[in-house]
Design a protein around this motif. Structure first.
Motif, PDB file in Angstrom:
ATOM      1  N   GLY A 298       5.784   0.802   7.919  1.00 45.12           N
ATOM      2  CA  GLY A 298       6.142  -0.120   6.888  1.00 45.12           C
ATOM      3  C   GLY A 298       4.959  -1.224   7.014  1.00 45.12           C
ATOM      4  O   GLY A 298       4.658  -1.968   5.986  1.00 45.12           O
ATOM      5  N   LYS A 299       4.980  -1.695   8.169  1.00 38.95           N
ATOM      6  CA  LYS A 299       3.864  -2.905   8.326  1.00 38.95           C
ATOM      7  C   LYS A 299       2.594  -2.497   7.987  1.00 38.95           C
ATOM      8  O   LYS A 299       1.930  -3.493   7.519  1.00 38.95           O
ATOM      9  CB  LYS A 299       4.179  -3.193  10.181  1.00 38.95           C
ATOM     10  N   LYS A 300       2.293  -1.280   8.376  1.00 37.54           N
ATOM     11  CA  LYS A 300       0.824  -0.924   7.909  1.00 37.54           C
ATOM     12  C   LYS A 300       0.837  -0.975   6.397  1.00 37.54           C
ATOM     13  O   LYS A 300      -0.373  -1.292   5.814  1.00 37.54           O
ATOM     14  CB  LYS A 300       0.696   0.532   8.436  1.00 37.54           C
ATOM     15  N   ILE A 301       1.823  -0.478   5.732  1.00 37.61           N
ATOM     16  CA  ILE A 301       1.652  -0.415   4.223  1.00 37.61           C
ATOM     17  C   ILE A 301       1.623  -1.947   3.891  1.00 37.61           C
ATOM     18  O   ILE A 301       0.712  -1.987   2.915  1.00 37.61           O
ATOM     19  CB  ILE A 301       3.216   0.350   3.774  1.00 37.61           C
ATOM     20  N   ARG A 302       2.160  -2.840   4.319  1.00 38.87           N
ATOM     21  CA  ARG A 302       2.153  -4.275   3.969  1.00 38.87           C
ATOM     22  C   ARG A 302       0.771  -4.970   4.225  1.00 38.87           C
ATOM     23  O   ARG A 302       0.343  -5.608   3.411  1.00 38.87           O
ATOM     24  CB  ARG A 302       3.488  -4.945   4.496  1.00 38.87           C
ATOM     25  N   GLU A 303       0.256  -4.450   5.281  1.00 35.71           N
ATOM     26  CA  GLU A 303      -1.091  -4.894   5.611  1.00 35.71           C
ATOM     27  C   GLU A 303      -1.978  -4.526   4.479  1.00 35.71           C
ATOM     28  O   GLU A 303      -2.944  -5.339   4.126  1.00 35.71           O
ATOM     29  CB  GLU A 303      -1.656  -4.323   6.880  1.00 35.71           C
ATOM     30  N   LEU A 304      -2.040  -3.349   4.161  1.00 31.16           N
ATOM     31  CA  LEU A 304      -2.814  -2.812   2.947  1.00 31.16           C
ATOM     32  C   LEU A 304      -2.697  -3.566   1.594  1.00 31.16           C
ATOM     33  O   LEU A 304      -3.482  -3.912   0.856  1.00 31.16           O
ATOM     34  CB  LEU A 304      -2.941  -1.342   3.000  1.00 31.16           C
ATOM     35  N   THR A 305      -1.107  -3.667   1.162  1.00 30.63           N
ATOM     36  CA  THR A 305      -0.926  -4.166   0.134  1.00 30.63           C
ATOM     37  C   THR A 305      -0.798  -5.905  -0.340  1.00 30.63           C
ATOM     38  O   THR A 305      -0.571  -6.180  -1.333  1.00 30.63           O
ATOM     39  CB  THR A 305       0.388  -3.470  -0.630  1.00 30.63           C
ATOM     40  N   GLY A 306      -1.093  -6.429   0.699  1.00 27.18           N
ATOM     41  CA  GLY A 306      -0.839  -7.812   0.861  1.00 27.18           C
ATOM     42  C   GLY A 306       0.700  -8.209   0.810  1.00 27.18           C
ATOM     43  O   GLY A 306       0.922  -9.168   0.244  1.00 27.18           O
ATOM     44  N   GLY A 307       1.367  -7.334   1.646  1.00 27.36           N
ATOM     45  CA  GLY A 307       2.731  -7.713   1.809  1.00 27.36           C
ATOM     46  C   GLY A 307       3.913  -7.163   0.988  1.00 27.36           C
ATOM     47  O   GLY A 307       4.996  -7.375   1.186  1.00 27.36           O
ATOM     48  N   GLU A 308       3.290  -6.076   0.016  1.00 25.32           N
ATOM     49  CA  GLU A 308       4.271  -5.595  -0.801  1.00 25.32           C
ATOM     50  C   GLU A 308       4.597  -3.875  -0.347  1.00 25.32           C
ATOM     51  O   GLU A 308       3.929  -3.198   0.253  1.00 25.32           O
ATOM     52  CB  GLU A 308       3.618  -5.052  -2.087  1.00 25.32           C
ATOM     53  N   ASP A 309       6.004  -3.887  -0.364  1.00 22.84           N
ATOM     54  CA  ASP A 309       6.536  -2.338  -0.063  1.00 22.84           C
ATOM     55  C   ASP A 309       6.386  -1.618  -1.439  1.00 22.84           C
ATOM     56  O   ASP A 309       6.077  -2.134  -2.467  1.00 22.84           O
ATOM     57  CB  ASP A 309       8.149  -2.615   0.371  1.00 22.84           C
ATOM     58  N   PRO A 310       6.376  -0.306  -1.181  1.00 20.46           N
ATOM     59  CA  PRO A 310       6.250   0.921  -2.207  1.00 20.46           C
ATOM     60  C   PRO A 310       7.292   0.558  -3.296  1.00 20.46           C
ATOM     61  O   PRO A 310       8.374   0.757  -2.988  1.00 20.46           O
ATOM     62  CB  PRO A 310       6.191   2.088  -1.468  1.00 20.46           C
ATOM     63  N   ASP A 311       7.030   0.585  -4.608  1.00 21.58           N
ATOM     64  CA  ASP A 311       7.894   0.675  -5.620  1.00 21.58           C
ATOM     65  C   ASP A 311       8.345   2.081  -5.562  1.00 21.58           C
ATOM     66  O   ASP A 311       9.470   2.243  -6.020  1.00 21.58           O
ATOM     67  CB  ASP A 311       7.202   0.177  -7.130  1.00 21.58           C
ATOM     68  N   ILE A 312       7.383   2.958  -5.505  1.00 21.91           N
ATOM     69  CA  ILE A 312       7.802   4.506  -5.470  1.00 21.91           C
ATOM     70  C   ILE A 312       7.335   5.102  -4.548  1.00 21.91           C
ATOM     71  O   ILE A 312       6.024   4.829  -3.866  1.00 21.91           O
ATOM     72  CB  ILE A 312       7.164   5.136  -6.862  1.00 21.91           C
ATOM     73  N   VAL A 313       8.029   6.096  -3.919  1.00 21.11           N
ATOM     74  CA  VAL A 313       7.299   6.994  -2.726  1.00 21.11           C
ATOM     75  C   VAL A 313       7.495   8.422  -3.462  1.00 21.11           C
ATOM     76  O   VAL A 313       8.421   9.089  -3.654  1.00 21.11           O
ATOM     77  CB  VAL A 313       8.291   6.815  -1.605  1.00 21.11           C
ATOM     78  N   PHE A 314       6.168   8.892  -3.452  1.00 24.01           N
ATOM     79  CA  PHE A 314       5.925  10.270  -3.885  1.00 24.01           C
ATOM     80  C   PHE A 314       6.208  11.079  -2.537  1.00 24.01           C
ATOM     81  O   PHE A 314       5.302  11.483  -1.907  1.00 24.01           O
ATOM     82  CB  PHE A 314       4.455  10.160  -4.286  1.00 24.01           C
ATOM     83  N   GLU A 315       7.420  11.863  -2.717  1.00 28.38           N
ATOM     84  CA  GLU A 315       7.850  12.746  -1.299  1.00 28.38           C
ATOM     85  C   GLU A 315       7.650  14.115  -1.599  1.00 28.38           C
ATOM     86  O   GLU A 315       8.055  14.685  -2.688  1.00 28.38           O
ATOM     87  CB  GLU A 315       9.158  12.318  -0.975  1.00 28.38           C
ATOM     88  N   HIS A 316       7.055  14.760  -0.701  1.00 28.31           N
ATOM     89  CA  HIS A 316       7.244  16.386  -0.699  1.00 28.31           C
ATOM     90  C   HIS A 316       6.931  16.953   0.560  1.00 28.31           C
ATOM     91  O   HIS A 316       7.468  18.246   0.528  1.00 28.31           O
ATOM     92  CB  HIS A 316       5.944  17.029  -1.665  1.00 28.31           C
ATOM     93  N   PRO A 317       6.547  16.157   1.673  1.00 27.44           N
ATOM     94  CA  PRO A 317       6.687  16.885   2.732  1.00 27.44           C
ATOM     95  C   PRO A 317       8.208  17.309   3.543  1.00 27.44           C
ATOM     96  O   PRO A 317       8.484  18.055   3.966  1.00 27.44           O
ATOM     97  CB  PRO A 317       5.816  16.048   4.058  1.00 27.44           C
ATOM     98  N   GLY A 318       8.974  16.148   2.903  1.00 27.03           N
ATOM     99  CA  GLY A 318      10.454  16.623   3.257  1.00 27.03           C
ATOM    100  C   GLY A 318      10.824  16.122   4.871  1.00 27.03           C
ATOM    101  O   GLY A 318      10.829  14.742   5.092  1.00 27.03           O
ATOM    102  N   LYS A 319      11.330  17.327   5.478  1.00 26.19           N
ATOM    103  CA  LYS A 319      12.163  16.672   6.579  1.00 26.19           C
ATOM    104  C   LYS A 319      11.269  15.782   7.820  1.00 26.19           C
ATOM    105  O   LYS A 319      11.731  14.759   8.141  1.00 26.19           O
ATOM    106  CB  LYS A 319      12.378  17.700   7.632  1.00 26.19           C
ATOM    107  N   GLU A 320      10.107  15.973   7.840  1.00 29.30           N
ATOM    108  CA  GLU A 320       9.133  15.380   8.960  1.00 29.30           C
ATOM    109  C   GLU A 320       9.093  13.908   8.163  1.00 29.30           C
ATOM    110  O   GLU A 320       9.036  12.841   9.013  1.00 29.30           O
ATOM    111  CB  GLU A 320       7.788  15.710   8.870  1.00 29.30           C
ATOM    112  N   THR A 321       8.962  13.768   6.989  1.00 26.96           N
ATOM    113  CA  THR A 321       8.629  12.016   6.645  1.00 26.96           C
ATOM    114  C   THR A 321       9.662  11.500   5.781  1.00 26.96           C
ATOM    115  O   THR A 321       9.724  10.449   5.533  1.00 26.96           O
ATOM    116  CB  THR A 321       7.242  12.205   5.472  1.00 26.96           C
TER     117      THR A 321
END
Length: 444
Positions: A298-321
């Motif tokens: 989550g910290k890595k995502i916020r580093e990239l987006t300027g502090g924002e968390d995802p509005d949407i997570v596009f999920e398909h790997p399933g169990k692992e993620t």
């Protein structure tokens, strides 16, 4: 013999197809009912589609009302063909048996072999009674939604029909073959600027990504949304990345190598996470996840987006993620999920869902309208095929193995009747305007 059909198509004599004989047999990629136990006791990762997928001479099915027989020039590999080939989560012959019980016409599908494949590009050869919108000689692609629509449930959203199936996975006579049987309402116009193999490759994954991300039935993405996309250079994620960029969203692309990161940058994405380079390990063991890794992610995502968390997570790997996906979504955010390529049994910390008012939405393929809209965007040159490599029909087992082992980029195509790549372009001027984007995944 299919050769006269192929000769007419290669000569652009499409009008002649209606007068040619329909062959009694054709070659198709099959699995066999008497081999469903061949991988018993083996880990999924060790199961080899090359051993279970066969190229057989099969009987041409009877053409029923509302159906079409298509001469298939090219098809593509989807993960459902991998599942079929390794007989997981269960052999598809159970689907065919169940379908065969619904009507005398459906009984045709209940056979000791299953002709697989859920994509195609080709030319209509015959249509059954009651078909008015298509005729022999029409160049088409097919989406993979098969429904009966005899009950009320599917009439607002055809994916909710009580007899909804995926063609070539839960029905027989699929697209990895020289001929294919479809319901006529699966047919859509082939984009004229694409080759046969390029036109065949978007079908399932493009429509799936459209519903999952863009449609009101999915995440209903809007401009400015931060969208976390797992496997962003893969068969499904590569279309999600394009939809996010075209729709004014901000994709955060999760990949597994620098090579895949470069593909996402080429599509226009700026925020990339190479999960292997970062060393994320979301599971401490087979039974315990690591919330500290969720937090680091989550910290890595916020580093990239300027502090924002995802509005949407596009999920398909399933169990692992999935645990990380639920954690990473913003308060009030959406996790939209289809498939489960790393495992079906998802576990997550429900506190992050319920106390932060997040939503999990299940999404499966696309309805008729969504499929048409997704294909229209391909035709308009706003979304592009992500075809990286093409195999012959005889090499389908190897193509499925590559997808099974994630040793591919984008989509993997299969030539069926087409004798070579590069055929089928009817609008070269339009193609020239988009050729760089069309070839973006080639040779990667």
């Amino acid at each position: 013999m299919v050769q006269p059909i192929l000769d007419a198509i290669l000569a652009n004599e499409f009008d002649a197809l209606g007068s040619l004989d329909v062959p009694e047999h054709y070659r198709g990629v099959t699995v066999h009912a008497d081999e469903v136990d061949m991988f018993d006791g083996m880990p999924s990762s060790d199961k080899d589609p090359r051993k279970s997928l066969h190229v057989d001479d099969v009987a041409t099915p009877e053409l029923g009302p509302g159906e079409a027989l298509v001469a298939v020039m090219a098809s593509a590999i989807n993960y459902n063909t991998v599942w079929t080939s390794i007989f997981e989560p269960l052999p598809t012959f159970k689907f065919l048996e169940r379908y065969g019980k619904t009507s005398p016409l459906a009984k045709r599908h209940d056979l000791p072999y299953h002709v697989v494949g859920s994509d195609l590009a080709g030319v209509v050869l015959r249509t059954g009674p009651g078909v008015h919108n298509w005729k022999p000689g029409d160049a088409v692609v097919a989406h993979c939604l098969s429904v009966e629509l005899e009950g009320p449930d599917g009439h607002n959203d055809t994916m909710l029909d009580s007899e909804q199936r995926i063609w070539g996975f839960e029905t027989n006579f699929g697209g990895l073959a020289e001929l294919a049987l479809v319901k006529s309402n699966q047919l859509m116009p082939k984009p004229a600027h694409l080759t046969w193999e390029e036109a065949a490759s978007p079908g399932l994954v493009n429509s799936t990504a459209y519903r999952q991300l863009v449609s009101r039935n999915g995440a209903d993405m809007k401009q400015g949304d931060v969208v976390l996309i797992w496997g962003a250079s893969g068969g499904l994620g590569s279309y999600a990345t394009q939809y996010a960029l075209n729709g004014g969203a901000i994709p955060v692309c999760v990949v597994s190598s620098e090579e895949k990161a470069e593909i996402c940058r080429a599509m226009g994405a700026e925020h990339i996470i190479d999960r292997n380079a970062e060393g994320y390990r979301f599971w401490k063991s087979d039974t315990e996840q690591d919330p500290k890794e969720w937090n680091r992610f989550g910290k890595k995502i916020r580093e990239l987006t300027g502090g924002e968390d995802p509005d949407i997570v596009f999920e398909h790997p399933g169990k692992e993620t999935f645990g990380a996906s639920v954690y990473a979504a913003r308060k009030g955010g959406t996790i939209v999920t289809c498939a489960s390529t790393s495992g079906y049994m998802h576990t997550y910390d429900n506190r992050y869902l319920w106390m932060n008012l997040k939503r999990i939405i299940g999404s499966h393929f696309a309805n008729y309208r969504e499929s048409w809209e997704a294909n229209r965007l391909i035709d308009k040159g706003l979304i592009h095929p992500t075809l990286s490599k093409t195999y012959s029909l005889e090499e389908t087992g190897q193509a499925a193995l590559d997808v099974h082992r994630n040793a591919h980029q984008g989509k993997v195509g299969v030539l069926c009747l087409a004798p070579e790549e590069g055929l089928g372009v009817a609008d070269p001027e339009k193609r020239e305007r988009h050729v760089a984007e069309i070839n973006r995944f080639r040779g990667v």
